[in-house]
Motif scaffolding. Sequence first.
Motif, PDB file in Angstrom:
ATOM      1  N   LYS A   1       0.747  -1.253  -0.041  1.00  0.00           N
ATOM      2  CA  LYS A   1      -0.158   0.006   0.040  1.00  0.00           C
ATOM      3  C   LYS A   1       0.754   1.185  -0.098  1.00  0.00           C
ATOM      4  O   LYS A   1       0.780   2.327  -0.693  1.00  0.00           O
ATOM      5  CB  LYS A   1      -0.704  -0.003   1.181  1.00  0.00           C
ATOM      6  CG  LYS A   1      -2.059  -0.936   1.266  1.00  0.00           C
ATOM      7  CD  LYS A   1      -2.995  -0.729   2.397  1.00  0.00           C
ATOM      8  CE  LYS A   1      -3.999  -1.895   2.303  1.00  0.00           C
ATOM      9  NZ  LYS A   1      -4.397  -2.169   3.951  1.00  0.00           N
ATOM     10  N   LEU A   2       2.011   1.185   0.789  1.00  0.00           N
ATOM     11  CA  LEU A   2       2.791   2.127   0.867  1.00  0.00           C
ATOM     12  C   LEU A   2       3.610   2.443  -0.384  1.00  0.00           C
ATOM     13  O   LEU A   2       3.480   3.705  -1.075  1.00  0.00           O
ATOM     14  CB  LEU A   2       3.858   2.306   1.722  1.00  0.00           C
ATOM     15  CG  LEU A   2       4.653   3.621   2.491  1.00  0.00           C
ATOM     16  CD1 LEU A   2       4.740   3.312   3.898  1.00  0.00           C
ATOM     17  CD2 LEU A   2       5.513   3.875   1.505  1.00  0.00           C
ATOM     18  N   GLN A   3       4.009   1.498  -1.102  1.00  0.00           N
ATOM     19  CA  GLN A   3       4.601   1.502  -2.513  1.00  0.00           C
ATOM     20  C   GLN A   3       3.928   2.340  -3.182  1.00  0.00           C
ATOM     21  O   GLN A   3       4.235   2.979  -4.192  1.00  0.00           O
ATOM     22  CB  GLN A   3       4.892   0.178  -2.839  1.00  0.00           C
ATOM     23  CG  GLN A   3       5.914  -0.444  -2.161  1.00  0.00           C
ATOM     24  CD  GLN A   3       7.357  -0.411  -2.816  1.00  0.00           C
ATOM     25  OE1 GLN A   3       7.559   0.619  -3.365  1.00  0.00           O
ATOM     26  NE2 GLN A   3       8.407  -0.941  -2.276  1.00  0.00           N
ATOM     27  N   GLY A   4       2.523   2.002  -3.340  1.00  0.00           N
ATOM     28  CA  GLY A   4       1.402   2.564  -4.097  1.00  0.00           C
ATOM     29  C   GLY A   4       1.137   3.893  -4.030  1.00  0.00           C
ATOM     30  O   GLY A   4       0.756   4.561  -5.016  1.00  0.00           O
ATOM     31  N   GLN A   5       1.697   4.523  -2.804  1.00  0.00           N
ATOM     32  CA  GLN A   5       1.504   5.892  -2.500  1.00  0.00           C
ATOM     33  C   GLN A   5       2.696   6.805  -3.098  1.00  0.00           C
ATOM     34  O   GLN A   5       2.652   7.829  -3.057  1.00  0.00           O
ATOM     35  CB  GLN A   5       1.021   6.135  -1.333  1.00  0.00           C
ATOM     36  CG  GLN A   5      -0.257   5.463  -0.834  1.00  0.00           C
ATOM     37  CD  GLN A   5      -0.389   5.711   0.675  1.00  0.00           C
ATOM     38  OE1 GLN A   5       0.123   6.296   1.591  1.00  0.00           O
ATOM     39  NE2 GLN A   5      -1.640   5.324   0.976  1.00  0.00           N
ATOM     40  N   LEU A   6       3.878   6.005  -3.263  1.00  0.00           N
ATOM     41  CA  LEU A   6       5.045   6.769  -3.842  1.00  0.00           C
ATOM     42  C   LEU A   6       5.098   7.200  -5.365  1.00  0.00           C
ATOM     43  O   LEU A   6       5.122   6.424  -5.930  1.00  0.00           O
ATOM     44  CB  LEU A   6       6.225   5.840  -3.342  1.00  0.00           C
ATOM     45  CG  LEU A   6       6.697   5.578  -1.698  1.00  0.00           C
ATOM     46  CD1 LEU A   6       7.789   4.643  -1.701  1.00  0.00           C
ATOM     47  CD2 LEU A   6       6.696   6.693  -0.880  1.00  0.00           C
ATOM     48  N   GLN A   7       5.387   8.527  -5.349  1.00  0.00           N
ATOM     49  CA  GLN A   7       5.514   9.069  -6.628  1.00  0.00           C
ATOM     50  C   GLN A   7       6.847   8.854  -6.815  1.00  0.00           C
ATOM     51  O   GLN A   7       7.818   8.557  -6.118  1.00  0.00           O
ATOM     52  CB  GLN A   7       5.246  10.397  -6.786  1.00  0.00           C
ATOM     53  CG  GLN A   7       3.776  10.961  -6.317  1.00  0.00           C
ATOM     54  CD  GLN A   7       2.889  10.512  -7.272  1.00  0.00           C
ATOM     55  OE1 GLN A   7       3.074  10.449  -8.188  1.00  0.00           O
ATOM     56  NE2 GLN A   7       1.920  10.029  -6.496  1.00  0.00           N
TER      57      GLN A   7
END
Length: 160
Positions: free
Chosen positions: A62-68
């Motif tokens: 989930k965190l990876q998915g939020q990283l630009q």
Amino acid sequence: MKISVHAVGRMKAGPEKQLADRYFERFAKSGPAVGLEFAGVAEIVEGRAQTANERRREEGQKLQGQLQPGTALFLLDERGKSFSSEDFAGRIGQLRDGGRKALVIAIGGADGHDQPLRDQAELVMSFGLLTWPHQLVRVMLGEQLYRAATILSGHPYHRS
Ligand SMILES: C[S@@+](CC[C@H](N)C(=O)[O-])C[C@H]1O[C@@H](n2cnc3c(N)ncnc32)[C@H](O)[C@@H]1O
């Protein structure tokens, strides 16, 4: 440079949230003078899987998915490296001066951070060997971000 905090788990209304918000507000006010913009706190819902490994993976993804793309990642982890407040401010200043657009600082959940996230982090930082509850870590991070802005601006809040 934009700085946001990503945290696994909710912080309910109460004294810890009030204190964390107070420091994040101070950071948001003092950051622009030194080229830092506070982009807020994003909460990540805790993993629901059966095992700790799976929960860590779920939360990490989930965190990876939020990283630009191009965002620098710092993780908070008791097994990480200890820094002085001046060193922490210095690392933030280096990223800013190197032209980075964004930094995410992540607080893990009850099972900690997933290994792929650790491998990708530019810094794994400890607030000491003791394990703290994520709510207190959020308060301490808010204070250290505010302190970092005052160190970078030469404001007398920080006395070494
Ligand atoms: C309750 S702790 C989880 C501890 C977990 N057992 C582990 O092995 O990481 C929740 C989160 O708070 C942060 N945390 C707790 N103690 C810390 C410390 N001493 N230094 C830095 N971060 C800490 C970490 O981000 C951690 O993932």
